[in-house]
Motif scaffolding. Structure first.
Motif, PDB file in Angstrom:
ATOM      1  N   PRO A   1      -5.621  -5.936 -14.984  1.00  0.00           N
ATOM      2  CA  PRO A   1      -5.558  -4.589 -15.542  1.00  0.00           C
ATOM      3  C   PRO A   1      -4.183  -3.971 -15.313  1.00  0.00           C
ATOM      4  N   GLY A   2      -3.657  -3.342 -16.345  1.00  0.00           N
ATOM      5  CA  GLY A   2      -2.340  -2.714 -16.254  1.00  0.00           C
ATOM      6  C   GLY A   2      -1.816  -2.389 -17.637  1.00  0.00           C
ATOM      7  N   ALA A   3      -0.882  -1.470 -17.698  1.00  0.00           N
ATOM      8  CA  ALA A   3      -0.354  -1.002 -18.989  1.00  0.00           C
ATOM      9  C   ALA A   3       1.044  -1.544 -19.239  1.00  0.00           C
ATOM     10  N   TRP A   4       1.214  -2.853 -19.103  1.00  0.00           N
ATOM     11  CA  TRP A   4       2.525  -3.457 -19.298  1.00  0.00           C
ATOM     12  C   TRP A   4       2.655  -3.980 -20.717  1.00  0.00           C
TER      13      TRP A   4
ATOM     14  N   TYR B   1      14.797 -17.546 -15.738  1.00  0.00           N
ATOM     15  CA  TYR B   1      14.607 -16.391 -14.864  1.00  0.00           C
ATOM     16  C   TYR B   1      13.241 -15.795 -15.133  1.00  0.00           C
ATOM     17  N   PHE B   2      12.562 -15.454 -14.038  1.00  0.00           N
ATOM     18  CA  PHE B   2      11.228 -14.886 -14.109  1.00  0.00           C
ATOM     19  C   PHE B   2      11.051 -14.009 -12.888  1.00  0.00           C
ATOM     20  N   GLY B   3      10.738 -12.739 -13.105  1.00  0.00           N
ATOM     21  CA  GLY B   3      10.475 -11.881 -11.955  1.00  0.00           C
ATOM     22  C   GLY B   3      10.254 -10.447 -12.365  1.00  0.00           C
ATOM     23  N   VAL B   4       9.708  -9.688 -11.426  1.00  0.00           N
ATOM     24  CA  VAL B   4       9.478  -8.259 -11.633  1.00  0.00           C
ATOM     25  C   VAL B   4      10.188  -7.493 -10.530  1.00  0.00           C
ATOM     26  N   ALA B   5      10.510  -6.255 -10.803  1.00  0.00           N
ATOM     27  CA  ALA B   5      11.168  -5.391  -9.826  1.00  0.00           C
ATOM     28  C   ALA B   5      10.241  -5.160  -8.624  1.00  0.00           C
ATOM     29  N   ALA B   6      10.836  -4.789  -7.514  1.00  0.00           N
ATOM     30  CA  ALA B   6      10.113  -4.695  -6.242  1.00  0.00           C
ATOM     31  C   ALA B   6       8.862  -3.832  -6.327  1.00  0.00           C
ATOM     32  N   GLY B   7       8.933  -2.729  -7.051  1.00  0.00           N
ATOM     33  CA  GLY B   7       7.796  -1.820  -7.137  1.00  0.00           C
ATOM     34  C   GLY B   7       6.586  -2.395  -7.844  1.00  0.00           C
ATOM     35  N   LEU B   8       6.757  -3.496  -8.570  1.00  0.00           N
ATOM     36  CA  LEU B   8       5.638  -4.106  -9.294  1.00  0.00           C
ATOM     37  C   LEU B   8       5.071  -5.337  -8.602  1.00  0.00           C
ATOM     38  N   ILE B   9       5.692  -5.782  -7.522  1.00  0.00           N
ATOM     39  CA  ILE B   9       5.175  -6.952  -6.815  1.00  0.00           C
ATOM     40  C   ILE B   9       3.798  -6.629  -6.247  1.00  0.00           C
ATOM     41  N   GLY B  10       2.842  -7.498  -6.530  1.00  0.00           N
ATOM     42  CA  GLY B  10       1.481  -7.307  -6.039  1.00  0.00           C
ATOM     43  C   GLY B  10       0.596  -6.472  -6.929  1.00  0.00           C
ATOM     44  N   THR B  11       1.110  -6.028  -8.080  1.00  0.00           N
ATOM     45  CA  THR B  11       0.316  -5.176  -8.973  1.00  0.00           C
ATOM     46  C   THR B  11      -0.391  -5.946 -10.081  1.00  0.00           C
ATOM     47  N   GLY B  12      -0.052  -7.216 -10.250  1.00  0.00           N
ATOM     48  CA  GLY B  12      -0.564  -7.989 -11.379  1.00  0.00           C
ATOM     49  C   GLY B  12       0.449  -8.120 -12.505  1.00  0.00           C
ATOM     50  N   ALA B  13       1.565  -7.407 -12.402  1.00  0.00           N
ATOM     51  CA  ALA B  13       2.573  -7.455 -13.465  1.00  0.00           C
ATOM     52  C   ALA B  13       3.152  -8.855 -13.629  1.00  0.00           C
ATOM     53  N   ALA B  14       3.347  -9.567 -12.518  1.00  0.00           N
ATOM     54  CA  ALA B  14       3.883 -10.929 -12.610  1.00  0.00           C
ATOM     55  C   ALA B  14       2.893 -11.851 -13.307  1.00  0.00           C
ATOM     56  N   ARG B  15       1.604 -11.683 -13.048  1.00  0.00           N
ATOM     57  CA  ARG B  15       0.591 -12.484 -13.750  1.00  0.00           C
ATOM     58  C   ARG B  15       0.651 -12.198 -15.249  1.00  0.00           C
ATOM     59  N   PHE B  16       0.736 -10.920 -15.616  1.00  0.00           N
ATOM     60  CA  PHE B  16       0.867 -10.560 -17.030  1.00  0.00           C
ATOM     61  C   PHE B  16       2.100 -11.232 -17.632  1.00  0.00           C
ATOM     62  N   LEU B  17       3.221 -11.164 -16.918  1.00  0.00           N
ATOM     63  CA  LEU B  17       4.465 -11.737 -17.424  1.00  0.00           C
ATOM     64  C   LEU B  17       4.355 -13.256 -17.554  1.00  0.00           C
ATOM     65  N   MET B  18       3.728 -13.911 -16.589  1.00  0.00           N
ATOM     66  CA  MET B  18       3.560 -15.367 -16.681  1.00  0.00           C
ATOM     67  C   MET B  18       2.644 -15.737 -17.845  1.00  0.00           C
TER      68      MET B  18
END
Length: 198
Positions: free
Chosen positions: A35-38, A113-130
């Motif tokens: 869940p998230g609004a990315w 390159y693959f990654g999210v900014a520090a504030g998004l680590i652990g939010t599920g944003a990286a899963r969405f991006l992957m």
């Protein structure tokens, strides 16, 4: 060259990381988005200042430095190449994640390159991006998608990539000048990698 068993000295002013290469050779099962609004936005011929800013915000803490050392001509030659795709993960109207795909080798895609900014680590944003990365990569006729990470990266990186369907296939040692000593990166970043000057 094969390194001997035991300890090997790294000269002062240098950093050394263990690099793990991972790959997948078949499209993995689709995974649900957290869940998230990315959203994901492709950056066609990205502006160099924009790219450097996003690259720095996502990767500086993990000592992503090779692109930061490139001059404009060198950087543009890579990120403006037709077989390179650059995307930004957008959260609350702000670009907070970087995805770069390299299709220059026939039948393969490298997640450069693959990654999210520090504030998004652990939010599920990286899963969405992957999830988006794998959809984009496997939408082409490929036999392999691969990436590499290292011990400077987030401690959960290898496990995350394995949960995503990648398997390790190679390990290397990378030695480089410490980017915090030549001004490429601030001295205050990557405290998990101590600076040794002399």
């Amino acid at each position: 060259m094969i390194l001997p068993d035991g300890y090997s000295d790294i000269p002062a002013g240098k950093i050394a990381a263990v690099v793990t290469h991972l790959e997948m050779t078949a499209r993995p099962p689709c995974r649900d988005d957290p869940p998230g609004a990315w959203t994901l936005r492709q950056a066609d011929a990205p502006a160099l200042d924009w790219y450097r800013d996003l690259h720095r915000r996502v990767g500086e803490e993990w000592l992503w430095f090779s692109r930061m050392r490139m001059n404009d001509t060198e950087l543009a030659a890579i990120i403006h190449a037709p077989e390179i795709e650059v995307y930004a993960l957008v959260a609350d109207g702000r670009e907070e994640g970087l995805l770069e795909l390299d299709f220059r080798e026939a039948g393969q895609c490298e997640l450069v390159y693959f990654g999210v900014a520090a504030g998004l680590i652990g939010t599920g944003a990286a899963r969405f991006l992957m999830n988006r990365a794998l959809e984009l990569a496997w939408s082409r006729d490929l036999r392999r998608v691969w990436l590499h990470t290292c011990t400077f990266d987030h401690p959960s990186a290898v496990a995350f990539y394995q949960r995503s369907g990648f398997r390790p296939f190679r390990r290397q040692i990378e030695v480089a000048d410490d980017p915090r000593l030549d001004g490429t990166a601030p001295r205050t970043v990557a405290r998990h990698v101590p600076i040794i000057e002399s």
